[in-house]
Enzyme design. Structure first.
Site, PDB file in Angstrom:
ATOM      1  CE  LYS A   1      37.010  74.988 -38.862  1.00 38.16           C
ATOM      2  NZ  LYS A   1      37.829  74.485 -37.766  1.00 38.16           N
TER       3      LYS A   1
ATOM      4  CD  GLU B   1      44.002  71.679 -35.777  1.00 45.55           C
ATOM      5  OE1 GLU B   1      43.972  70.697 -36.527  1.00 45.55           O
ATOM      6  OE2 GLU B   1      43.296  72.691 -35.921  1.00 45.55           O
TER       7      GLU B   1
HETATM    8  N1  PSU Z   1      41.311  75.690 -37.380  1.00 43.90           N
HETATM    9  C1  PSU Z   1      41.718  76.169 -38.589  1.00 43.90           C
HETATM   10  N2  PSU Z   1      41.593  75.351 -39.668  1.00 43.90           N
HETATM   11  C2  PSU Z   1      41.117  74.049 -39.554  1.00 43.90           C
HETATM   12  C3  PSU Z   1      40.726  73.557 -38.282  1.00 43.90           C
HETATM   13  C4  PSU Z   1      40.837  74.438 -37.223  1.00 43.90           C
HETATM   14  O1  PSU Z   1      42.145  77.329 -38.701  1.00 43.90           O
HETATM   15  O2  PSU Z   1      41.042  73.347 -40.568  1.00 43.90           O
HETATM   16  C5  PSU Z   1      40.223  72.133 -38.138  1.00 43.90           C
HETATM   17  C6  PSU Z   1      40.393  71.649 -36.700  1.00 43.90           C
HETATM   18  O3  PSU Z   1      41.168  70.470 -36.756  1.00 43.90           O
HETATM   19  C7  PSU Z   1      39.011  71.359 -36.225  1.00 43.90           C
HETATM   20  C8  PSU Z   1      38.345  70.916 -37.496  1.00 43.90           C
HETATM   21  O4  PSU Z   1      38.968  70.381 -35.214  1.00 43.90           O
HETATM   22  O5  PSU Z   1      38.833  71.918 -38.421  1.00 43.90           O
HETATM   23  C9  PSU Z   1      36.839  70.876 -37.374  1.00 43.90           C
HETATM   24  O6  PSU Z   1      36.313  69.965 -38.277  1.00 43.90           O
HETATM   25  P1  PSU Z   1      34.780  69.494 -38.138  1.00 43.90           P
HETATM   26  O7  PSU Z   1      33.985  70.759 -38.280  1.00 43.90           O
HETATM   27  O8  PSU Z   1      34.519  68.513 -39.268  1.00 43.90           O
HETATM   28  O9  PSU Z   1      34.644  68.871 -36.794  1.00 43.90           O
END
Ligand code: PSU
Ligand code: MN
Length: 307
Positions: A157, A25
């Site tokens: 996360k 990604e």
């Molecule tokens: N993993 C990481 N750092 C990130 C992300 C994942 O170590 O920044 C990103 C991914 O692209 C994931 C996004 O899909 O954070 C999630 O964002 P949200 O919570 O707004 O869906």
């Protein structure tokens, strides 16, 4: 109508030849890490995949083209902090407006599935946010219910409500396997107290995906949850809570919330969270490459997983 999907020559040759390809990604490049660590990490993740004998396909949107296999220049462009954050639902809009954007897990999984790539890697997936006034649940989760890709990650996360995210995945029938662990990893930390089935080897994982998914015709993603490597694990729950409080006080919401929290935690830990994040990203890229290799040791048409 123009075809917005633009698969690089190298990646389409690799797919045609039946080589192992891993999707990466690019939201983590555009919004998850500071410049220039983001660009370096993206290159290092690609290198990990090559060293493990697979082909990296970093995915992102450049000038409205959905690129599978970004060039180093394009990765650099996305790493300057000016491009959009694109979840799956944002892709048609990004194509029509011809903008640049980093793709989240939801968008990357969707694109990988369309391109015929069965394995992707990230850091932490999105999930259910902690006591968010808007009840924020990442689009990553919904996408995981309907998109057949193995997502190698270090669990949800740590800024999220990890137990609620694990429950959401169970309720929506998205399987999660710990890689050499019985506990759902929680991003910077290898532990969460939440039980998951463990796979001790890559071959075991590949068998589950092949046999279970192929035979049952399941269409969801499979989360492969890999703990952060030992020496890079952090106990920073105080800083994470503090970042959450500040986000609430400043009413940070929507797309901004996750990048804002990651950035605030980096500030509160004097950059320690960034080293941990980079370490787990590289490790996940390598494991994803090993899984992609193991999945190829089979007749791909039988899998169902790839169709
Ligand atoms: N993993 C990481 N750092 C990130 C992300 C994942 O170590 O920044 C990103 C991914 O692209 C994931 C996004 O899909 O954070 C999630 O964002 P949200 O919570 O707004 O869906
Ligand atoms: Mn969100």
């Amino acid at each position: 109508m123009k075809d917005p999907l633009d698969i690089s020559h190298d990646i389409s040759c690799a797919l045609n030849r039946g080589q192992a390809v891993v999707a990466l990604e690019s939201c983590v490049i555009a919004h998850g890490l500071p410049t220039p660590i983001n660009v370096q990490t993206a290159m290092d993740m690609e290198q990990q995949i090559r060293e493990a004998g697979a082909i990296p396909a970093t995915i992102g949107v450049i000038g409205g083209k959905i690129r599978v296999g970004l060039t180093p220049d394009e990765i650099h462009t996305l790493g300057q902090g000016t491009s959009a954050k694109l979840a799956a639902r944002d892709l048609p809009d990004a194509c029509a407006r011809e903008i640049d954007g980093g793709t989240t897990v939801s968008a990357t999984a969707r694109i990988a599935a369309v391109a015929g790539i069965g394995v992707m890697a990230t850091g932490g997936i999105g999930g259910v946010h902690r006591a968010s006034p808007t009840r924020d649940v990442s689009a990553d989760l919904w996408e995981a219910t309907r998109t057949p890709v193995a997502i190698v990650c270090s669990g949800p996360k740590a800024v999220l409500d990890v137990p609620a995210t694990a429950q959401w995945l169970e309720s929506h029938s998205v399987p999660v396997y710990g890689f050499q662990t019985n506990e759902m990893p929680a991003f910077y930390s290898a532990t969460s107290g939440i039980n998951v089935p463990s796979c001790d080897t890559i071959e075991e994982l590949a068998d589950i995906i092949r046999v279970g998914f192929g035979a049952m015709g399941m269409r969801s993603a499979v989360l492969v949850a890999v703990p952060v490597p030992g020496s890079d694990a952090l106990d920073i729950s105080k800083e994470i809570e503090e970042a959450g409080r500040q986000a609430d006080a400043e009413r940070i919401a929507g797309k901004q919330l996750t990048p804002w929290l990651l950035n605030k935690i980096a500030e509160l830990t004097n950059g320690r969270s960034i080293s941990s994040n980079v370490a787990l990203l590289k490790n996940n890229a390598r494991i994803a490459a090993e899984l992609a290799n193991a999945l190829l040791n089979d007749d791909r048409r039988r899998l169902g997983f790839y169709t």
